[in-house]
Write a protein that holds these residues in place. Structure first.
Motif, PDB file in Angstrom:
ATOM      1  N   CYS A 291       0.835  -1.200   0.000  1.00 42.84           N
ATOM      2  CA  CYS A 291       0.000   0.000   0.000  1.00 42.84           C
ATOM      3  C   CYS A 291       0.870   1.250   0.000  1.00 42.84           C
ATOM      4  O   CYS A 291       0.559   2.236  -0.684  1.00 42.84           O
ATOM      5  CB  CYS A 291      -0.926  -0.016   1.223  1.00 42.84           C
ATOM      6  N   HIS A 292       2.001   1.203   0.737  1.00 42.44           N
ATOM      7  CA  HIS A 292       2.831   2.408   0.840  1.00 42.44           C
ATOM      8  C   HIS A 292       3.662   2.642  -0.425  1.00 42.44           C
ATOM      9  O   HIS A 292       4.357   3.652  -0.520  1.00 42.44           O
ATOM     10  CB  HIS A 292       3.764   2.319   2.065  1.00 42.44           C
ATOM     11  N   ASP A 293       3.604   1.712  -1.411  1.00 40.97           N
ATOM     12  CA  ASP A 293       4.351   1.912  -2.663  1.00 40.97           C
ATOM     13  C   ASP A 293       3.503   2.588  -3.748  1.00 40.97           C
ATOM     14  O   ASP A 293       4.007   2.871  -4.845  1.00 40.97           O
ATOM     15  CB  ASP A 293       4.855   0.565  -3.209  1.00 40.97           C
TER      16      ASP A 293
ATOM     17  N   SER B 130      -3.697   0.575   4.432  1.00 39.83           N
ATOM     18  CA  SER B 130      -3.646   1.533   5.535  1.00 39.83           C
ATOM     19  C   SER B 130      -5.036   2.130   5.740  1.00 39.83           C
ATOM     20  O   SER B 130      -6.035   1.627   5.237  1.00 39.83           O
ATOM     21  CB  SER B 130      -2.610   2.620   5.229  1.00 39.83           C
TER      22      SER B 130
END
Length: 796
Positions: free
Chosen positions: A131-133, A171
């Motif tokens: 998700c953070h990419d 997230s």
């Protein structure tokens, strides 16, 4: 669990394991499925949980990473297994993770090969990502997808493939906010791919269906993760049905040929050199240099000096534009060079060129605006200076050449001041446009001045020809047309000489000059022809006026008095011959010295009566011999008709003259014949003797004589009966009683007045006689004028 045992389809060195694939196909009875099967694959970064997701999603037994032993490469090459309890038959491939340290940054070819293979043979491709990419370049596999898309469209016939993005460790950001970002990134990748000509305008939706799902963290929220995976698993049931995940697929290979087809696809991919992409440092240089270039470009667009300069050029010409702008551009280009100095030279140079191209494209519009202002300003200055030069009396050609050369040089200097050092822009188009505008203005002004000169000399021709030609045509003699030709030649030579001298300073072609002179000569001829046509419209009036003048006046232009001694027949013939001459003169335009027989023809047909052949009519024609129809004003038939009308309208004047002549004769013979006088003396002898014996009768007769004399004078009996007996009797009947009463009144007034001295009485008598004479003359003139006006009215 035998059915879910996995095989290594392609090992880490790129060797295709055809035997194990054949055994798997035989075990799962793939050949019996026909077209009712699906292929699913997964790609993503190394150690991102791809194998774990597949095992939970399809109940497979792919090897998973042991987190307690550290993060390292688990899957090498490509592994395949059959999904358990999913209909139709579904094969799943687990691809080696991308961006792994084991292969290093310089060995990325296998990653591209395996990704291309998955897209070529799969109906559904899972793209596993953290998700953070989301929003990153390499972590989100953007360069990988770009290369794979480009090569796939060149090597294979694209098929409808579903790209299912699986967002791991979701997230707090809602999926509704993450999905548009992914779709936008995929669309940008598709737009930047170099496509074959056949697919240049093809949309992304023609080849790919993009889906997005999100999963919670497997380590932190395992129960929630399993529930979400179970929900996702249900979507793979009947995936090839319409509306399913793979429902829009096309070009499906029958299950019996899947083994051979996949092996051939892998061989083609292995032989393709386009997948030997640059190393990771080149990719990093590409990304970073592009970021630097974008930052510099954005800073330039926001630069206050540039914004002020751009705003200024929109309204007015900015002098020294290049000197003001070049340092600004150099500041940002040199800043890019300083920040990108340690990156790969080829990438740095390419990105600098791109930045320079964008910068020049940004300022090019302002530069063109400056050139536009410069062109307009130069053109306005040229017009002003050129007008001043012409007003001072300088020759047109000399002034135009000098001004054009001076201002074109000034324009070139202005272009040099506006040029920037970073570009070598061509100003020839703007220069050519300025030259065309200057030439157009010179041509327009030349045309206007030539037209003004031409109009001036045309006016001179009008002044010199119209009235003289009218007078000559009204004179209508044998010398009329020779005189008109002489007048035309003189006026034309005078005017063409003046025009030729006036246009000598305009530097025009000799052909144009000759044409202008020729047009002026033609205009002069047209004036005469137009005036002749205008006079022809009043030919009948002119003929009657001429006849009336010659018939009613003698050689000294004195009015004729028809005393009985004049030969009216001779006078009438002479007047008609003069009118016929006018008709022959007006019959045709004779500006060319060519002879014709119009005069003789009209005389023969209309005046001469002793013709040998009375059956031949020379006027029974619509054209004259030796005369062009375009020069004919009155056709023979028209002349004959006009002459007939003319004779009818002038016949009354001749008749009136004859009547006046007869009346004059009768008035001069007012005494009775001698025999009548003798009869009166014989028959009236007794009455005469009676008067002699009785004087009272003589007094009465004397009074009656005086009264008759007064009436004779007052009524002007002689003047009244000059116009005929009947008009005289009618005039006397209306005036007799008022005249008698007037005489009696005067006698009564004189009887009441005291006797005046002889001298006063004599003056009074003279005044009365003068008043009586004046009244008689006035009445006589009125009656003559009234009679002549009636004659003219009847003739018209």
């Amino acid at each position: 669990m035998a059915q879910c045992s996995s095989i290594q389809l392609i090992d880490g060195d790129g060797v295709f394991n055809i035997s194990d694939l054949a055994n798997l196909a035989e075990t799962v009875k793939l050949a019996e499925c026909g077209l009712s099967y699906a292929v699913v694959s997964i790609m993503g970064p190394q150690s991102s949980g791809k194998s774990t997701l597949l095992n939970h999603l399809f109940h497979c037994n792919f090897r998973e990473m042991d987190a307690f032993q550290g993060r390292s490469q688990t899957t090498k090459g490509i592994w395949m297994a059959k999904c358990v309890d999913i209909k139709p038959c579904t094969l799943v491939m687990d691809l080696e993770g991308t961006d792994g340290r084991e292969r290093g940054e310089d060995d990325t070819a296998f990653e591209k090969q395996s990704a291309l293979f998955a897209l070529a043979v799969s109906d559904i491709v899972l793209i596993n990502m953290w998700c953070h990419d989301i929003g990153r370049e390499h972590a989100a596999n953007k360069p990988l997808l770009k290369t794979v898309f480009q090569v796939m469209m060149r090597l294979f016939s694209p098929r409808k493939t579903t790209l299912l993005f699986v967002i791991r460790d979701k997230s707090r950001t809602p999926l509704e906010n993450l999905e548009p970002i992914l779709r936008e990134d995929i669309q940008k990748i598709w737009d930047t791919v170099q496509k074959p000509a056949a697919h240049r305008d093809t949309l992304l939706s023609e080849f790919f269906v993009v889906e997005v799902v999100a999963l919670s963290s497997y380590e932190e929220k395992e129960d929630q993760f399993k529930e979400q995976v179970a929900s996702l698993r249900r979507r793979f049931f009947n995936s090839i049905n319409p509306g399913g995940l793979a429902g829009d697929r096309r070009g499906v290979v029958p299950a019996s040929g899947f083994c051979y087809s996949s092996q051939q696809i892998w061989n083609i991919i292995k032989e393709n050199k386009d997948l030997d992409l640059p190393a990771h440092k080149v990719m990093v240089a590409t990304v970073r240099c592009e970021e630097i270039a974008n930052e510099k470009f954005a800073s330039l667009r926001a630069n206050e000096s540039w914004c002020e300069l751009e705003e200024a050029v929109q309204t007015n010409f900015v002098p020294y534009f290049g000197k003001k702008l070049s340092p600004i551009l150099d500041l940002y280009l040199s800043g890019y060079d300083a920040e990108a100095i340690y990156f790969d030279d080829s990438v740095k140079t390419a990105k600098r060129q791109e930045l320079e191209s964008k910068v020049l494209q940004l300022v090019h519009s302002a530069y063109q605006t400056v050139l536009g202002h410069l062109r307009s300003k130069t053109l306005d200055n040229f017009k002003e200076d050129f007008d001043k030069a012409l007003n001072t009396g300088e020759g047109f050609a000399i002034a135009s050449h000098a001004c054009c050369q001076r201002f074109m040089t000034a324009f070139d200097e202005g272009c040099a001041d506006a040029a920037i050092t970073q570009a070598k822009w061509d100003t020839s188009k703007v220069r050519d446009k300025l030259k065309r505008d200057i030439d157009a203005h010179v041509t327009e002004l030349r045309t206007a001045k030539l037209a003004k000169l031409n109009a001036f000399y045309e006016e001179k021709l009008n002044e010199g020809l119209v009235e003289p030609v009218k007078a000559l045509l009204e004179a209508a003699t044998d010398d009329t047309w020779p005189a008109i030709r002489k007048l035309l030649k003189r006026e034309t030579e005078l005017v063409t000489s003046g025009l030729s001298s006036s246009i000598s300073g305009f530097d025009i072609d000799q052909a144009i000059k000759d044409k202008m002179l020729s047009n002026l000569e033609e205009y002069a001829r047209n004036i005469i022809e137009s005036k002749a046509k205008e006079e022809v419209g009043s030919i009948m009036i002119h003929m009657k006026d001429r006849f009336s003048t010659l018939f009613s006046r003698d050689s000294d232009s004195m009015p004729r008095v028809w005393t009985g001694k004049e030969d009216i027949r001779v006078i009438t013939k002479a007047a008609r011959l003069a009118s016929l001459k006018m008709l022959s003169v007006m019959a045709a335009v004779r500006l060319d010295d060519n002879s014709d027989n119009i005069d003789n023809t009209l005389s023969l047909a209309l005046v001469e009566t002793n013709r040998s052949d009375s059956s031949f009519d020379p006027l029974a024609s619509s054209s004259w011999e030796q005369v062009s129809p375009s020069k004919t004003l009155l056709t023979p038939v028209r002349c004959k008709s006009l002459w007939r009308q003319f004779k009818i309208e002038t016949e009354y004047v001749v008749t009136q003259a004859l009547s006046a002549q007869e009346a004059n004769k009768r008035n001069n013979n007012w005494l009775p014949p001698p025999w009548a006088i003798a009869a009166i003396l014989i028959l009236g002898f007794n009455e005469f003797m009676t008067l002699l014996r009785n004087p009272f009768y003589l007094g009465i007769l004397f009074v009656l004589f005086l009264l008759s004399k007064a009436l004779w004078v007052q009524l002007d009996i002689t003047g009244i009966f000059q116009n005929g007996a009947l008009p005289g009797i009618m005039s006397i009947s209306t005036k007799f009683v008022p005249t008698v009463l007037n005489i009696l009144k005067k006698l009564a007034d004189e009887g009441h007045q005291p006797a005046a001295p002889p001298e006063s009485r004599r003056n009074h008598e003279l005044a009365d006689e003068s008043s009586s004479s004046s009244s008689t003359i006035t009445r006589s003139n009125y009656e003559v004028e009234h009679s002549s006006s009636q004659t003219r009215g009847k003739s018209e």
